[in-house]
Design a protein around this motif. Structure first.
Motif, PDB file in Angstrom:
ATOM      1  N   ARG A 193       0.841  -1.199   0.000  1.00  0.00           N
ATOM      2  CA  ARG A 193       0.000   0.000   0.000  1.00  0.00           C
ATOM      3  C   ARG A 193       0.875   1.248   0.000  1.00  0.00           C
ATOM      4  NH1 ARG A 193      -2.719  -1.622   5.478  1.00  0.00           N
ATOM      5  NH2 ARG A 193      -0.514  -2.130   5.768  1.00  0.00           N
ATOM      6  N   LEU A 194       0.617   2.127  -0.928  1.00  0.00           N
ATOM      7  CA  LEU A 194       1.293   3.419  -1.014  1.00  0.00           C
ATOM      8  C   LEU A 194       0.192   4.460  -1.004  1.00  0.00           C
ATOM      9  CD1 LEU A 194       3.758   2.465  -3.894  1.00  0.00           C
ATOM     10  CD2 LEU A 194       4.189   2.340  -1.431  1.00  0.00           C
ATOM     11  N   CYS A 195       0.019   5.124   0.101  1.00  0.00           N
ATOM     12  CA  CYS A 195      -1.154   5.967   0.281  1.00  0.00           C
ATOM     13  C   CYS A 195      -0.798   7.255   1.015  1.00  0.00           C
ATOM     14  CB  CYS A 195      -2.228   5.243   1.111  1.00  0.00           C
ATOM     15  SG  CYS A 195      -2.537   3.535   0.617  1.00  0.00           S
ATOM     16  N   SER A 196      -1.651   8.265   0.866  1.00  0.00           N
ATOM     17  CA  SER A 196      -1.592   9.452   1.711  1.00  0.00           C
ATOM     18  C   SER A 196      -3.005   9.816   2.093  1.00  0.00           C
ATOM     19  CB  SER A 196      -0.910  10.618   0.986  1.00  0.00           C
ATOM     20  OG  SER A 196      -1.686  11.076  -0.105  1.00  0.00           O
ATOM     21  N   ASN A 197      -3.162  10.481   3.233  1.00  0.00           N
ATOM     22  CA  ASN A 197      -4.481  10.908   3.635  1.00  0.00           C
ATOM     23  C   ASN A 197      -4.418  12.294   4.250  1.00  0.00           C
ATOM     24  OD1 ASN A 197      -3.142   9.242   5.712  1.00  0.00           O
ATOM     25  ND2 ASN A 197      -4.859   9.814   6.985  1.00  0.00           N
ATOM     26  N   ALA A 198      -5.465  13.064   4.019  1.00  0.00           N
ATOM     27  CA  ALA A 198      -5.561  14.436   4.516  1.00  0.00           C
ATOM     28  C   ALA A 198      -6.345  14.459   5.817  1.00  0.00           C
ATOM     29  CB  ALA A 198      -6.233  15.331   3.481  1.00  0.00           C
ATOM     30  N   HIS A 199      -5.746  15.075   6.840  1.00  0.00           N
ATOM     31  CA  HIS A 199      -6.428  15.327   8.098  1.00  0.00           C
ATOM     32  C   HIS A 199      -6.973  16.750   8.039  1.00  0.00           C
ATOM     33  CE1 HIS A 199      -4.339  11.860  10.083  1.00  0.00           C
ATOM     34  NE2 HIS A 199      -3.436  12.157   9.158  1.00  0.00           N
ATOM     35  N   ILE A 200      -8.276  16.906   8.178  1.00  0.00           N
ATOM     36  CA  ILE A 200      -8.893  18.225   8.214  1.00  0.00           C
ATOM     37  C   ILE A 200      -9.232  18.538   9.667  1.00  0.00           C
ATOM     38  CG2 ILE A 200     -10.793  19.669   7.410  1.00  0.00           C
ATOM     39  CD1 ILE A 200     -10.995  17.899   4.948  1.00  0.00           C
ATOM     40  N   LEU A 201      -8.634  19.612  10.203  1.00  0.00           N
ATOM     41  CA  LEU A 201      -8.787  19.921  11.613  1.00  0.00           C
ATOM     42  C   LEU A 201      -9.302  21.336  11.827  1.00  0.00           C
ATOM     43  CD1 LEU A 201      -5.622  18.333  11.435  1.00  0.00           C
ATOM     44  CD2 LEU A 201      -6.467  17.916  13.733  1.00  0.00           C
ATOM     45  N   ASN A 202     -10.204  21.459  12.775  1.00  0.00           N
ATOM     46  CA  ASN A 202     -10.674  22.756  13.241  1.00  0.00           C
ATOM     47  C   ASN A 202      -9.887  23.097  14.504  1.00  0.00           C
ATOM     48  OD1 ASN A 202     -12.158  25.041  13.988  1.00  0.00           O
ATOM     49  ND2 ASN A 202     -13.717  23.806  15.031  1.00  0.00           N
ATOM     50  N   LEU A 203      -9.229  24.252  14.521  1.00  0.00           N
ATOM     51  CA  LEU A 203      -8.448  24.676  15.678  1.00  0.00           C
ATOM     52  C   LEU A 203      -9.066  25.881  16.379  1.00  0.00           C
ATOM     53  CD1 LEU A 203      -6.456  22.775  14.210  1.00  0.00           C
ATOM     54  CD2 LEU A 203      -4.633  24.383  14.758  1.00  0.00           C
ATOM     55  N   ALA A 204     -10.193  26.369  15.868  1.00  0.00           N
ATOM     56  CA  ALA A 204     -10.768  27.615  16.370  1.00  0.00           C
ATOM     57  C   ALA A 204     -11.310  27.494  17.788  1.00  0.00           C
ATOM     58  CB  ALA A 204     -11.875  28.094  15.435  1.00  0.00           C
ATOM     59  N   LEU A 205     -11.521  26.276  18.283  1.00  0.00           N
ATOM     60  CA  LEU A 205     -12.043  26.082  19.632  1.00  0.00           C
ATOM     61  C   LEU A 205     -10.939  25.988  20.675  1.00  0.00           C
ATOM     62  CD1 LEU A 205     -14.879  23.494  18.859  1.00  0.00           C
ATOM     63  CD2 LEU A 205     -15.061  25.979  19.081  1.00  0.00           C
ATOM     64  N   GLY A 206      -9.691  26.208  20.244  1.00  0.00           N
ATOM     65  CA  GLY A 206      -8.581  26.172  21.187  1.00  0.00           C
ATOM     66  C   GLY A 206      -8.037  24.790  21.450  1.00  0.00           C
ATOM     67  N   ARG A 207      -8.372  23.837  20.609  1.00  0.00           N
ATOM     68  CA  ARG A 207      -7.884  22.460  20.730  1.00  0.00           C
ATOM     69  C   ARG A 207      -7.920  21.815  19.356  1.00  0.00           C
ATOM     70  NH1 ARG A 207     -12.578  19.477  20.396  1.00  0.00           N
ATOM     71  NH2 ARG A 207     -14.489  20.577  21.016  1.00  0.00           N
ATOM     72  N   PHE A 208      -7.367  20.606  19.252  1.00  0.00           N
ATOM     73  CA  PHE A 208      -7.401  19.866  17.994  1.00  0.00           C
ATOM     74  C   PHE A 208      -8.747  19.154  17.864  1.00  0.00           C
ATOM     75  CE2 PHE A 208      -2.746  19.830  18.876  1.00  0.00           C
ATOM     76  CZ  PHE A 208      -2.357  20.555  17.759  1.00  0.00           C
ATOM     77  N   GLU A 209      -9.512  19.534  16.883  1.00  0.00           N
ATOM     78  CA  GLU A 209     -10.765  18.854  16.576  1.00  0.00           C
ATOM     79  C   GLU A 209     -10.670  18.323  15.153  1.00  0.00           C
ATOM     80  OE1 GLU A 209     -15.602  19.611  16.246  1.00  0.00           O
ATOM     81  OE2 GLU A 209     -14.212  21.307  16.138  1.00  0.00           O
ATOM     82  N   GLU A 210     -10.475  17.016  15.033  1.00  0.00           N
ATOM     83  CA  GLU A 210     -10.358  16.414  13.712  1.00  0.00           C
ATOM     84  C   GLU A 210     -11.753  16.219  13.124  1.00  0.00           C
ATOM     85  OE1 GLU A 210      -7.336  13.273  11.996  1.00  0.00           O
ATOM     86  OE2 GLU A 210      -8.853  12.260  13.202  1.00  0.00           O
TER      87      GLU A 210
END
Length: 291
Positions: A193-210
């Motif tokens: 397997r040769l793969c990549s994946n995008a993590h979309i994160l919201n940081l506006a709440l002051g923490r990591f929200e994936e």
């Protein structure tokens, strides 16, 4: 696909502008000392690393190195946890390296007036020959001022196993919330397997929200699959955070290569691709909800 993406990128040129990275060298060294306490930190002079690689397939997939332009730092000290012990190991000699080759990028934390900082970090142990499942380590970290220093408040590990590098780091307005989301691509390469994946994160709440994890490049030899997914920003903005849309380009399925790649648009709700406790493989397709 190239024409479609060119139009999409031109139409959203202003949206793609993101936060500027912090480049003050003194600050960067202090951040590294906070991330690796009681370890020796130094800039590797005239040292650069570019792990960009391309699959040797009929339709080559390029995996760029997002941190190729960053300085390299040497961080010396014994491995601190099981993941580092795995990454530092020489499988032949059983000798463990104690020198990390660290690259990272630093941004002001969005929507924060407390001087918080986001660091995006990737490193390997020099001269190590570890198992493929732990050759590289990557994480996001939130740091805050504390008694004149920087203190780690939260970590978000990007390792899913078999990590090689980070492919991209972008700030993009995807939800019309007034703040840009952070999109970080990490990869997985284990031979089959040769793969990549995008993590979309919201940081506006002051923490990591994936919000979502979405495959962006996929080649699976045993299944004869090759396909990509690229953010469709105009259609995503129309969804106002309810769904995230992608242009999907399929080059091969079940060992059948298409003379002309199949192109479609698929949209996924928050969490559709996010890996949860069931540990499902990130390339297993959820129900298709395209146009």
């Amino acid at each position: 696909m190239g024409g479609y993406l060119s139009v999409a990128l031109i139409a959203t040129a202003g949206i793609l502008c993101g936060a500027e990275p912090l480049v003050d060298e003194g600050l960067r060294i202090r951040i590294l000392r906070a991330l690796f306490p009681e370890m020796a930190v130094s800039l590797a002079p005239e040292r650069s690393i570019d792990y960009t690689w391309t699959t040797q397939t009929r339709a080559p997939l390029v995996f760029p190195d997002a941190l190729a332009s960053e300085n390299v730092y040497n961080v010396g000290g014994p491995p601190s946890d099981d993941l580092e012990r795995c990454a530092a190991q020489d499988m032949l000699s059983r000798h463990a390296s104690e020198t990390r080759e660290v690259r990272f990028r630093v941004f002001p934390w969005p929507a924060s007036n407390r001087g918080e900082i986001l660091a995006i970090v990737q490193y390997r142990f020099s001269e190590a020959k570890p198992a493929g499942s732990c050759r590289s380590i990557a994480f996001l970290v939130r740091l805050a001022p504390s008694n004149g220093k920087r203190e780690v408040r939260e970590r978000f590990l990007l390792n899913g196993g078999y990590l090689h590098q980070l492919e991209s780091i972008r700030w993009i307005n995807l939800t019309s919330s007034g703040y840009q989301e952070l999109v970080v691509e990490s990869d997985l390469a284990d031979g089959d397997r040769l793969c990549s994946n995008a993590h979309i994160l919201n940081l506006a709440l002051g923490r990591f929200e994936e919000l979502l994890v979405v495959p962006t490049r996929v080649h699976v030899s045993s299944k004869g699959e090759t396909w990509t997914q690229t953010l469709d920003i105009p259609n995503t903005l129309k969804e106002h955070g309810q769904r995230f849309c992608f242009v999907k380009t399929v080059y091969a399925v079940e060992h059948h290569w298409f003379p002309i790649p199949s192109v479609s648009v698929a949209c996924y709700g928050p969490g559709d691709w996010t890996v949860t406790g069931d540990h499902r493989s990130f390339w297993e397709l959820p129900p298709h909800r395209g146009f």
